[in-house]
Design an enzyme around this catalytic site. Structure first.
Site, mmCIF file in Angstrom:
data_model
loop_
_atom_site.group_PDB
_atom_site.id
_atom_site.type_symbol
_atom_site.label_atom_id
_atom_site.label_comp_id
_atom_site.label_asym_id
_atom_site.label_seq_id
_atom_site.Cartn_x
_atom_site.Cartn_y
_atom_site.Cartn_z
ATOM 1 N N ALA A 90 8.485 0.831 3.543
ATOM 2 C CA ALA A 90 7.586 -0.157 4.143
ATOM 3 C C ALA A 90 7.710 -1.455 3.347
ATOM 4 C CB ALA A 90 6.139 0.332 4.136
ATOM 5 N N PHE A 91 7.367 -2.579 3.986
ATOM 6 C CA PHE A 91 7.558 -3.882 3.333
ATOM 7 C C PHE A 91 6.730 -4.021 2.059
ATOM 8 C CE2 PHE A 91 3.950 -6.839 3.688
ATOM 9 C CZ PHE A 91 3.048 -6.032 4.367
ATOM 10 N N LYS A 92 5.711 -3.183 1.889
ATOM 11 C CA LYS A 92 4.857 -3.316 0.703
ATOM 12 C C LYS A 92 5.647 -3.108 -0.584
ATOM 13 C CE LYS A 92 0.377 -2.599 2.834
ATOM 14 N NZ LYS A 92 0.706 -2.392 4.266
ATOM 15 N N ASP A 93 6.778 -2.396 -0.496
ATOM 16 C CA ASP A 93 7.629 -2.249 -1.684
ATOM 17 C C ASP A 93 8.127 -3.611 -2.209
ATOM 18 O OD1 ASP A 93 7.588 0.587 -1.716
ATOM 19 O OD2 ASP A 93 9.253 0.684 -0.282
ATOM 20 N N MET B 105 5.207 -4.660 -4.346
ATOM 21 C CA MET B 105 4.689 -3.679 -5.291
ATOM 22 C C MET B 105 5.709 -3.357 -6.382
ATOM 23 S SD MET B 105 1.578 -2.463 -5.077
ATOM 24 C CE MET B 105 0.876 -1.811 -3.576
#
Ligand SMILES: *Cc1c(COP(=O)(O)O)cnc(C)c1O
Length: 475
Positions: A115-118, A121
């Site tokens: 997911a783009f949150k990587d 993060m």
């Protein structure tokens, strides 16, 4: 560069001070005191940096404009070890895929948790480890997740020195793939806690623990939620990377469509545009939880109660309020912190509602800041997944489908459009099967993860028990 609160109170802070914090003490969100401007010559230089040295070098250039309390060589090393082909699957890190004439999908979901949150993060993990080591300090991250945030945080913090993660999730309510991703982690500093309740119960426990100031201080409790400025800053970089891939010259405009929940991702686009990146329109795409679409259409911002917050097939956008929205409101109101404070205080007294429809500033949301919006429903999602599969042979996830649906409605002749991909379809297999009649493709590295041994504790929805678990682990 110094940072100030959207509610206008308190002294300005430096980057590394706000890095480890959540809200500002006055309840506002941190923003830089100004947005550094990128002119055409500078954009040309960034284009060349990206072309010759890649994404990590571009990230270093952008981050340096905002971070002056980490020595340049250290910041460079942090960017270089974060944005590698090994971690993000391709040498381009965020490649564009064609979806039609002048229409692109920017791939942001090839990191460790798909997911783009990587994108943000992973950087945060390295920044935290660096800053904690420098201070000789420890941090216990306490969070609540319905899926994507928790796994991105755990994969970013696993094995990091000075950091423990305590991640609460609603027992049995995440997709099978998301559960397997999180619970299969065996790292001793990662603690999965399945709460017998729903996501709201998990959030309430995090709030209850954080409100116990003595406990919070004693156990050095921190968060990694989407209001963290460093996360937002990391996301600014891929708007630049998307722009230079979609254009050849620095005077062309590009529109972006962003599937939105908490307004974090698209707020990074707003920051990029304020820096002078030639973005024409920023298109906000919501699902049935249309708090943001309603605001951009009408000027009324209305927080939803839990009865009006729908469980949808793009679950990572199922929000009752958009936690980062206050950042945009601050800019929209000419950075008048006292007015932002009055607006949000007043909203609290009126069930979380404020109305800017009669305010001259509201028009500026579109005319000056380039925002437009649209909404996508379950039926739209399925139809879009089918259409993209039929036309491009590409399977997209339900959140990305919301973006593609709204982007198609907002495309302007002669202006390239980039829709942001926010997850890979394997994370949301049930909806893909419903749309296509067959399950999505599974990246080879994730073969059989559902069968791996699990490391998770189940607790009742009780803040006291979560506190005791944290105490035990910190002994
Ligand atoms: C978090 C998330 C979103 C929403 O992003 P915001 O920054 O909260 O607007 C959209 N899609 C997916 C897959 C997500 O994980």
């Amino acid at each position: 560069m110094r940072y100030l609160s959207t509610r206008g109170e308190g002294a300005s802070r430096r980057f590394c001070d706000i890095l480890l914090e959540g809200l500002a003490p006055d309840g506002g969100l941190y923003l830089p005191e100004r947005y550094p401007r990128i002119d055409a010559a500078e954009l040309q230089r960034l284009r060349q940096v990206h072309a010759s040295h890649g994404y990590a070098a571009l990230a270093f250039e952008i981050l340096s404009l905002y971070i002056d309390d980490i020595p340049a060589a250290d910041l460079k090393a942090i960017c270089d070890k974060t944005y590698t082909a090994q971690v993000f699957g391709t040498p381009q890190i965020t490649p564009l895929k064609p979806l039609g004439e002048g229409f692109w999908l920017q791939a942001l979901s090839n990191g460790p948790t798909l997911a783009f949150k990587d994108m943000a993060m992973q950087l945060l993990g390295h920044l935290f480890e660096y800053e904690l080591a420098r201070r000789g300090a420890q941090l216990n991250i306490l969070g609540a997740t319905s899926g994507d945030t928790g796994s991105a945080a755990e994969y970013a913090m696993r094995g990091k020195k000075g950091i423990r993660v305590f991640m609460l999730s609603p027992d049995g309510r995440m997709s099978a793939f998301q559960q397997a991703q999180m619970f299969s982690l065996q790292d001793p500093n990662i603690h999965n806690i399945a709460i017998e309740g729903v996501f709201d119960d998990c959030q309430d426990i995090v709030k209850a623990v954080s409100n116990d100031l003595e406990f919070k201080r004693k156990y050095r409790i921190g968060t990694v939620n989407s209001i963290n400025w460093a996360r937002l800053l990391a996301q600014v970089v891929y708007y630049f990377a998307g722009y230079v891939q979609a254009t050849r010259r620095n005077d062309e405009h590009v529109d972006f469509t962003v599937p939105s929940g908490n307004f974090g991702n698209v707020c990074a686009g707003h920051v990029a545009r304020q820096m002078g990146l030639p973005i024409g329109q920023l298109v906000v795409a919501t699902n049935e939880n249309d708090v943001l679409d309603e605001f951009f259409r009408t000027g009324v911002y209305r927080v939803r109660g839990s009865a009006d917050t729908h469980e949808t097939s793009s679950p990572s956008m199922d929000i009752s309020k958009a936690s980062n929205f206050e950042r945009f409101v601050f800019d929209l109101l000419g950075r008048d912190g006292a007015r932002v404070k009055a607006l949000f205080d007043d909203a609290l007294r009126h069930g979380g509602r404020f109305d800017l429809s009669g305010d001259p500033a509201f028009k500026q949301a579109h005319e000056h800041y380039g925002f437009v919006s649209g909404k996508s429903t379950h039926a739209d999602r399925l139809a879009t997944i089918r259409a993209v599969h039929a036309q491009q042979g590409l399977t997209i996830d339900p959140h990305t489908a919301d973006a593609v649906k709204v982007a198609r409605e907002q495309v302007r002749p002669g202006v390239p459009m980039i829709a942001l991909e926010t997850a890979l379809p394997i994370k949301f297999a049930v909806t893909i099967e419903e749309a296509l009649g067959h399950p999505p493709e599974r990246p080879p590295a994730f073969e059989g993860i559902e069968q791996l041994p699990r490391r998770v504790r189940v607790l009742p929805a009780d803040a006291g028990q979560v506190k005791r678990l944290i105490e035990q682990e910190c002994e």
